[in-house]
Scaffold this motif. Structure first.
Motif, short mmCIF file in Angstrom:
data_model
loop_
_atom_site.label_atom_id
_atom_site.label_comp_id
_atom_site.label_asym_id
_atom_site.label_seq_id
_atom_site.Cartn_x
_atom_site.Cartn_y
_atom_site.Cartn_z
N LEU A 90 0.83 -1.29 -0.06
CA LEU A 90 -0.03 0.13 0.06
C LEU A 90 0.84 1.23 -0.17
O LEU A 90 2.13 1.19 0.57
CB LEU A 90 -0.92 0.08 1.30
N ASP A 91 0.35 2.18 -0.77
CA ASP A 91 1.20 3.43 -0.98
C ASP A 91 1.62 4.12 0.47
O ASP A 91 2.49 4.49 1.05
CB ASP A 91 0.86 4.40 -1.98
N LEU A 92 0.26 4.36 1.04
CA LEU A 92 0.18 5.29 2.35
C LEU A 92 -0.77 4.63 3.25
O LEU A 92 -2.00 4.45 2.65
CB LEU A 92 0.17 6.75 2.08
N ALA A 93 -0.41 4.07 4.55
CA ALA A 93 -1.15 3.18 5.38
C ALA A 93 -1.15 3.35 6.72
O ALA A 93 -0.12 3.61 7.03
CB ALA A 93 -1.13 1.73 4.90
N ASP A 94 -2.42 3.22 7.41
CA ASP A 94 -2.51 3.32 8.83
C ASP A 94 -2.88 1.97 9.17
O ASP A 94 -3.92 1.51 8.98
CB ASP A 94 -3.70 4.27 9.26
N PRO A 95 -1.98 1.03 9.36
CA PRO A 95 -2.06 -0.37 9.31
C PRO A 95 -2.90 -0.65 10.79
O PRO A 95 -3.78 -1.62 10.68
CB PRO A 95 -0.63 -1.29 9.86
N ASP A 96 -2.69 -0.12 11.64
CA ASP A 96 -3.66 -0.44 12.92
C ASP A 96 -5.04 -0.01 12.73
O ASP A 96 -5.88 -0.75 13.13
CB ASP A 96 -3.23 0.67 14.12
N ALA A 97 -5.38 0.94 11.93
CA ALA A 97 -6.74 1.42 11.76
C ALA A 97 -7.39 0.66 10.13
O ALA A 97 -8.46 0.69 9.99
CB ALA A 97 -7.00 2.65 11.22
N MET A 98 -6.38 -0.22 9.48
CA MET A 98 -6.81 -0.90 8.52
C MET A 98 -7.30 0.05 7.22
O MET A 98 -8.06 -0.04 6.46
CB MET A 98 -7.82 -2.13 8.67
N ARG A 118 -11.91 11.15 5.79
CA ARG A 118 -13.21 10.91 6.32
C ARG A 118 -14.05 9.54 5.88
O ARG A 118 -14.54 8.96 6.54
CB ARG A 118 -14.02 12.26 6.18
N ASP A 119 -13.62 9.61 4.53
CA ASP A 119 -14.31 8.38 3.43
C ASP A 119 -13.81 7.00 4.03
O ASP A 119 -14.59 6.08 4.28
CB ASP A 119 -14.16 8.35 2.19
N ILE A 120 -12.52 6.86 4.34
CA ILE A 120 -11.97 5.72 5.06
C ILE A 120 -11.91 5.46 6.37
O ILE A 120 -11.59 4.48 6.99
CB ILE A 120 -10.73 5.35 4.38
N GLY A 121 -12.52 6.65 7.14
CA GLY A 121 -12.77 6.43 8.52
C GLY A 121 -11.46 6.47 9.56
O GLY A 121 -11.53 6.04 10.44
N ALA A 168 -8.75 4.34 -0.09
CA ALA A 168 -9.26 5.63 -0.72
C ALA A 168 -8.08 5.87 -1.98
O ALA A 168 -7.02 5.23 -1.47
CB ALA A 168 -9.56 6.99 -0.05
N HIS A 169 -8.38 6.60 -3.01
CA HIS A 169 -7.21 6.80 -3.96
C HIS A 169 -7.20 8.49 -4.24
O HIS A 169 -8.15 8.95 -4.33
CB HIS A 169 -7.18 6.03 -5.02
N VAL A 170 -6.12 8.47 -4.52
CA VAL A 170 -5.62 10.13 -4.89
C VAL A 170 -5.39 9.94 -6.57
O VAL A 170 -4.11 9.37 -6.64
CB VAL A 170 -4.46 10.86 -4.21
N ALA A 171 -6.00 10.65 -7.35
CA ALA A 171 -5.59 10.48 -8.84
C ALA A 171 -4.85 11.57 -9.11
O ALA A 171 -5.17 12.73 -8.86
CB ALA A 171 -6.89 10.50 -9.55
N PHE A 172 -4.04 11.51 -10.03
CA PHE A 172 -3.15 12.76 -10.46
C PHE A 172 -3.82 13.80 -11.13
O PHE A 172 -3.47 14.87 -10.62
CB PHE A 172 -2.10 12.43 -11.36
N PHE A 173 -5.02 13.46 -11.69
CA PHE A 173 -5.70 14.62 -12.28
C PHE A 173 -6.52 15.46 -11.09
O PHE A 173 -6.53 16.36 -11.19
CB PHE A 173 -6.63 14.27 -13.46
N ASP A 174 -6.89 14.74 -10.06
CA ASP A 174 -7.65 15.33 -9.06
C ASP A 174 -6.70 16.36 -8.28
O ASP A 174 -6.93 17.31 -7.81
CB ASP A 174 -8.33 14.31 -8.06
N TRP A 175 -5.48 15.74 -8.11
CA TRP A 175 -4.35 16.53 -7.52
C TRP A 175 -4.08 17.72 -8.06
O TRP A 175 -3.89 18.63 -7.48
CB TRP A 175 -3.05 15.53 -7.19
N GLU A 176 -3.89 17.61 -9.38
CA GLU A 176 -3.55 18.68 -10.13
C GLU A 176 -4.57 20.00 -10.17
O GLU A 176 -4.60 20.96 -10.21
CB GLU A 176 -2.89 18.22 -11.65
N GLN A 177 -5.87 19.16 -10.27
CA GLN A 177 -6.86 20.01 -10.27
C GLN A 177 -7.18 20.94 -9.21
O GLN A 177 -7.76 21.93 -9.39
CB GLN A 177 -8.16 19.32 -11.02
N HIS A 178 -6.98 20.40 -7.93
CA HIS A 178 -7.45 20.77 -6.83
C HIS A 178 -6.00 21.38 -6.09
O HIS A 178 -5.86 21.15 -4.91
CB HIS A 178 -8.21 19.79 -5.82
#
Length: 173
Positions: free
Chosen positions: A98-106, A170-173, A147-157
């Motif tokens: 996984l790219d970026l993970a909080d293993p305790d919270a899964m 918030r979505d992955i809690g 959850a995923h971060v898409a390159f186009f969302d990252w650039e657009q925002h």
């Protein structure tokens, strides 16, 4: 004139596609080496009057050529600023990272660059490739919230990246 326009538009599309495949090959995608000859052959067949097949990567100002590692590093830094403690390249299973993970919270964020998407040339819409979709499904079956971060969302925002990441967290809690 309409025929000339369509021909130019198609030619530009195939030139861009060829340059994209060549750029990916130069970077590291070994599997693209298999497809490049087919793309070259198709372009030569469709446009026999072309003198040379383009092999130069796109210009540096094109947003779609953000590389994966700096993108992931930017996302990771901002997540740390937001107070989300995470591991980078967390091993979820023997062959699944996984790219970026909080293993305790899964829960985890996957960061996807242009190389992990296919683009519908007719609509311009981006679609996550099959391998990444399968990986997400497999991880979700293992109990991970992804959850995923898409390159186009990252650039657009650019101005709202913090809120984008807060929403994903918030979505992955």
């Amino acid at each position: 004139a309409a025929l000339a326009y369509c021909r130019w538009k198609d030619e530009r599309t195939f030139l861009d596609l060829g340059a994209s495949v060549q750029a990916d090959t130069d970077l590291h995608h070994h599997h693209c080496r298999i497809y490049l000859p087919f793309v070259q052959s198709y372009v030569r067949q469709q446009f026999p009057d072309l003198d040379a097949f383009p092999c130069a990567p796109p210009s540096a100002n094109e947003v779609f050529w953000t590389t994966r590692k700096p993108l992931r590093s930017d996302v990771s830094s901002l997540l740390a600023d937001l107070g989300w403690h995470h591991d980078t390249d967390h091993r979820a299973r023997d062959d699944l990272f996984l790219d970026l993970a909080d293993p305790d919270a899964m829960c985890a964020l996957e960061v996807f660059s242009p190389r992990e998407y296919f683009r519908d040339l007719a609509t311009g819409q981006w679609f996550l490739d099959g391998f990444r979709r399968f990986k997400i499904r497999l991880l979700e079956q293992m109990g991970w919230r992804i959850a995923h971060v898409a390159f186009f969302d990252w650039e657009q925002h650019k101005d709202q990246r913090r809120s984008l990441l807060r929403g994903l967290l918030r979505d992955i809690g």
